[in-house]
Scaffold this active site. Structure first.
Site, mmCIF file in Angstrom:
data_model
loop_
_atom_site.group_PDB
_atom_site.id
_atom_site.type_symbol
_atom_site.label_atom_id
_atom_site.label_comp_id
_atom_site.label_asym_id
_atom_site.label_seq_id
_atom_site.Cartn_x
_atom_site.Cartn_y
_atom_site.Cartn_z
ATOM 1 N N ILE A 116 32.854 -33.576 -16.264
ATOM 2 C CA ILE A 116 33.870 -34.137 -17.151
ATOM 3 C C ILE A 116 34.402 -33.074 -18.108
ATOM 4 O O ILE A 116 35.609 -32.972 -18.349
ATOM 5 C CB ILE A 116 33.304 -35.342 -17.933
ATOM 6 C CG1 ILE A 116 32.895 -36.459 -16.960
ATOM 7 C CG2 ILE A 116 34.316 -35.873 -18.931
ATOM 8 C CD1 ILE A 116 32.139 -37.606 -17.612
ATOM 9 N N HIS B 175 46.950 -25.774 12.781
ATOM 10 C CA HIS B 175 47.320 -24.511 12.156
ATOM 11 C C HIS B 175 48.793 -24.556 11.777
ATOM 12 O O HIS B 175 49.609 -24.983 12.579
ATOM 13 C CB HIS B 175 47.074 -23.339 13.111
ATOM 14 C CG HIS B 175 47.539 -22.029 12.558
ATOM 15 N ND1 HIS B 175 46.792 -21.302 11.650
ATOM 16 C CD2 HIS B 175 48.688 -21.317 12.768
ATOM 17 C CE1 HIS B 175 47.453 -20.204 11.341
ATOM 18 N NE2 HIS B 175 48.604 -20.183 12.007
ATOM 19 N N THR C 82 34.942 -48.328 -16.242
ATOM 20 C CA THR C 82 35.211 -47.010 -16.816
ATOM 21 C C THR C 82 36.072 -46.163 -15.898
ATOM 22 O O THR C 82 37.000 -45.491 -16.344
ATOM 23 C CB THR C 82 33.876 -46.279 -17.094
ATOM 24 O OG1 THR C 82 33.156 -47.004 -18.092
ATOM 25 C CG2 THR C 82 34.119 -44.860 -17.584
#
Length: 465
Positions: free
Chosen positions: A183, A440, A41
């Site tokens: 979902i 940074h 799936t």
């Protein structure tokens, strides 16, 4: 003659194919049985196609946002056909990758439905034939399918689930989504970016109800800005079709009825395990799921189960981790699954990512915790990127500062959550995070800043005491 294998895996999803590859790498003769496409799936109807389309949604939003930055384009248009082709290309490439790995591992792949019979014999049935193989040890990884709730009229109405929605031929003008969980909100983002009118109906009192309440609130707020309508604490009572439109009848907790019309109806209310492989087995169950121990072993010795069929976290990366544990035990090692650190990701725009327990759950468990939150509005990279919505929240144990939960909302946080997971896995503290130099500018500095603020807060409290 019946082929005999040391390990047979039923199901070729992220739990199954990973287990098969791992067992083969450890020198075992392995077979894998899959009734549909390799990848399960997640690859074919879930994670990969939805995230591919969500990337398209992100690009659309970025183009629209860029207009306010002085970067202008002509009128934006969509080609659903081209979007689906790219999605299909990604899926096909990944399928081929799995197939190649299985062939390299000399794993025999059988196409068909596998059903376990007495004596660890497995019957494999396809359209063309029926055959049997013999296993010494078996790993069940047959996954799950969408739940279709018993709503009045639903049986006579055309609807979609996460398994079928990617097959639509046209972009609908309106969409109603039943279910505001992970979902549901991801599909809401996809269709909102394609300019559909989107309505989400959720029975719980908030969307993504299993996640941090602040994450739920800010996601609700930001998705509403995209035009998505949310109806929480609202239950669907009836569905009918009138003049090619779906009419959804709901009732809220105050007893007020609501009616919604849409071209497309999507069900997103959870998933149920696929248990066809064990129909002939008297295996222990835990509710609708196969019961397993820490070794992923069922009540029948030498038969293991992983992934959605065992319930718990129905996540691809958890299924893969369970598959490795099952494979290790199937080949003779002693391994146990550890669910302490499991990252959870929601690929909305902005994203939500979390690991460990929320502030609410920690308090319910009686754990003395402190919480520190840092908003991306104070992060240079987030501001420069135009992605300042969201925050990082750290939940840590009060006495020693050990991190027990982290929630992040914002762009790229599904990538950032692994840093928090690593600290939790190593039982790290907020002080250790605060001493680690971060690059940074980077959005990940928000995690660092939250840790620094927590240390300053603890020091200030100790001085006052």
């Amino acid at each position: 003659m019946v082929n005999v294998y040391e390990v047979v895996v039923i199901g070729g999803g992220p739990g199954g194919y990973v287990a098969a590859l791992h067992a083969a790498e450890l020198g075992k003769k392995v077979a894998l049985i899959e009734a549909d496409f390799l990848g399960g799936t997640c690859l074919n109807r879930g994670c990969i196609p939805s995230k591919t389309l969500l990337k398209h949604a992100e690009i659309i939003e970025s183009i629209e946002k860029a207009q306010s930055w002085g970067i202008e384009t002509g009128e934006l248009s969509f080609s659903l056909g081209k979007m689906k082709k790219r999605k299909d290309d990604v899926i096909q490439r990944l399928r081929q990758g799995i197939s190649y790995l299985l062939s390299q591992g000399k794993i025999d792949v059988y196409e068909g439905f596998g059903k376990i019979e007495e004596g660890k014999v497995i019957k494999i049935k396809s359209k063309e034939k029926e055959e049997r193989i013999q296993a010494e040890r078996i790993i069940i990884a047959t996954g799950s399918s969408p739940i279709v709730p018993p709503i009045e009229g639903l049986s006579s109405v055309d609807f979609d689930t996460s398994d079928t929605i990617f097959d639509i031929q046209d972009i609908p003008k309106s969409v109603v989504i039943i279910g505001g969980g992970v979902i549901g909100v991801e599909f809401a983002c996809i269709f909102a970016s394609l300019k559909a009118e989107v309505t989400v109906i959720e029975a719980a009192d908030r969307i993504i109800p299993s996640e941090d309440i602040d994450a739920s609130k800010i996601l609700n707020k930001l998705l509403k800005k995209k035009g998505i309508r949310f109806y929480t604490s609202t239950k669907v009572t009836k569905v009918q079709e009138q003049n090619t439109k779906k009419v959804v009848t709901c009732i809220d907790t105050k007893g007020k009825e609501h009616f919604f019309e849409s071209e497309t109806l999507i069900l997103s209310v959870g998933r149920k395990p696929n248990l066809s492989a064990i129909q002939n087995l008297n295996v222990g169950m835990e509710g609708p799921f196969i019961k397993v121990n820490e070794k992923m072993e069922t009540s029948i010795p030498s038969i293991y189960a992983v992934g959605d069929v065992v319930g718990g976290y129905q996540l691809a990366h958890v299924a893969s981790a369970e598959g490795i544990v099952a494979a290790n035990n199937a080949v003779g090692f002693n391994d146990k699954i550890d669910y302490k650190v499991v990252p959870r990701c929601i690929y909305t725009l902005p994203e939500v990512a979390s690991v460990g327990i929320t502030e609410e759950k920690a308090k319910k468990q009686g754990i003395s915790v402190r919480v520190e939150r840092f908003d991306h509005a104070g992060n240079g990279k987030a501001l420069a990127s135009g992605e300042a919505d969201g925050f990082v929240k750290i939940v840590y144990e009060e006495n020693y500062g050990e991190i027990i939960g982290v929630t992040m909302v914002g762009s790229h946080v599904t990538e950032m959550i692994s840093e928090a997971s690593a600290f939790m896995y190593l039982e790290g503290t907020v002080e250790e995070v605060s001493k680690m130099i971060h690059p940074h500018p980077a959005v990940s500095e928000s995690f660092y800043e939250a840790a620094i603020n927590s240390i300053n807060s603890m020091r200030k409290k100790s001085v006052l005491v």
